[in-house]
Design a protein around this motif. Structure first.
Motif, PDB file in Angstrom:
ATOM      1  N   GLU A  12       0.169  -0.796  -0.027  1.00 41.57           N
ATOM      2  CA  GLU A  12      -0.041   0.076   0.137  1.00 41.57           C
ATOM      3  C   GLU A  12       1.410   1.389  -0.370  1.00 41.57           C
ATOM      4  N   ALA A  16       0.546   3.984  -3.114  1.00 42.10           N
ATOM      5  CA  ALA A  16       0.043   6.066  -2.731  1.00 42.10           C
ATOM      6  C   ALA A  16       1.561   6.587  -3.565  1.00 42.10           C
ATOM      7  N   ILE A  26      -3.646  11.978  -2.042  1.00 45.70           N
ATOM      8  CA  ILE A  26      -4.140  11.305  -1.835  1.00 45.70           C
ATOM      9  C   ILE A  26      -5.359  11.712  -0.768  1.00 45.70           C
ATOM     10  N   ARG A  29      -6.348   7.062   3.926  1.00 46.46           N
ATOM     11  CA  ARG A  29      -5.601   5.578   3.097  1.00 46.46           C
ATOM     12  C   ARG A  29      -6.159   4.758   4.195  1.00 46.46           C
ATOM     13  N   ASP A  39      -8.405   1.056   0.856  1.00 47.72           N
ATOM     14  CA  ASP A  39      -6.650   0.825   0.789  1.00 47.72           C
ATOM     15  C   ASP A  39      -7.073   2.396   0.624  1.00 47.72           C
ATOM     16  N   ILE A  40      -7.079   3.178  -0.289  1.00 47.15           N
ATOM     17  CA  ILE A  40      -6.385   4.420  -1.025  1.00 47.15           C
ATOM     18  C   ILE A  40      -7.826   5.235  -1.843  1.00 47.15           C
TER      19      ILE A  40
END
Length: 120
Positions: A12, A16, A26, A29, A39-40
């Motif tokens: 992850e 990112a 981003i 998260r 996850d993101i």
């Protein structure tokens, strides 16, 4: 829910960094709600992108992108809508997309990364 293993966390982090280098911002998260986890969450221009990251040491158990089947995609869309409900300012006037990033290799930071855009 069990804590993510080191491989998953490293994957992850790699995803990112990849997204940031590609121009995405981003926003979130490991966002959790009662239905599960995203996850993101990223912003690419005017598009909100909900990213599932699958990391594997090898393809012994199949390609990481194969792990995101129809049922999982449906769940990701539900989670995306739950995220938007909690972040209406970010969701307003934006397109939505679900992506999957697959990372395969012993070291997630040098492994093969594949980005599947707009899984339906």
């Amino acid at each position: 829910m069990a804590a993510k293993d080191d491989l998953g966390r490293a994957g992850e982090e790699r995803a990112a960094r990849y997204l940031t280098a590609a121009g995405y911002d981003i926003l979130d998260r490991n966002w959790r709600c009662p239905q599960g986890e995203l996850d993101i969450v990223a912003l690419g221009g005017r598009v909100l992108v909900f990213v599932e990251v699958k990391t594997r040491r090898s393809m012994a158990y199949g390609h990481p992108l194969e792990a995101v089947d129809v049922r999982k995609r449906r769940r990701l869309w539900k989670l995306a809508h739950a995220w938007m409900a909690q972040h209406p300012d970010m969701a307003h006037g934006r397109s939505l997309r679900v992506d999957v990033i697959g990372i395969t290799g012993a070291d997630p930071f040098s492994a093969t990364l594949e980005h599947l855009v707009d899984v339906v």
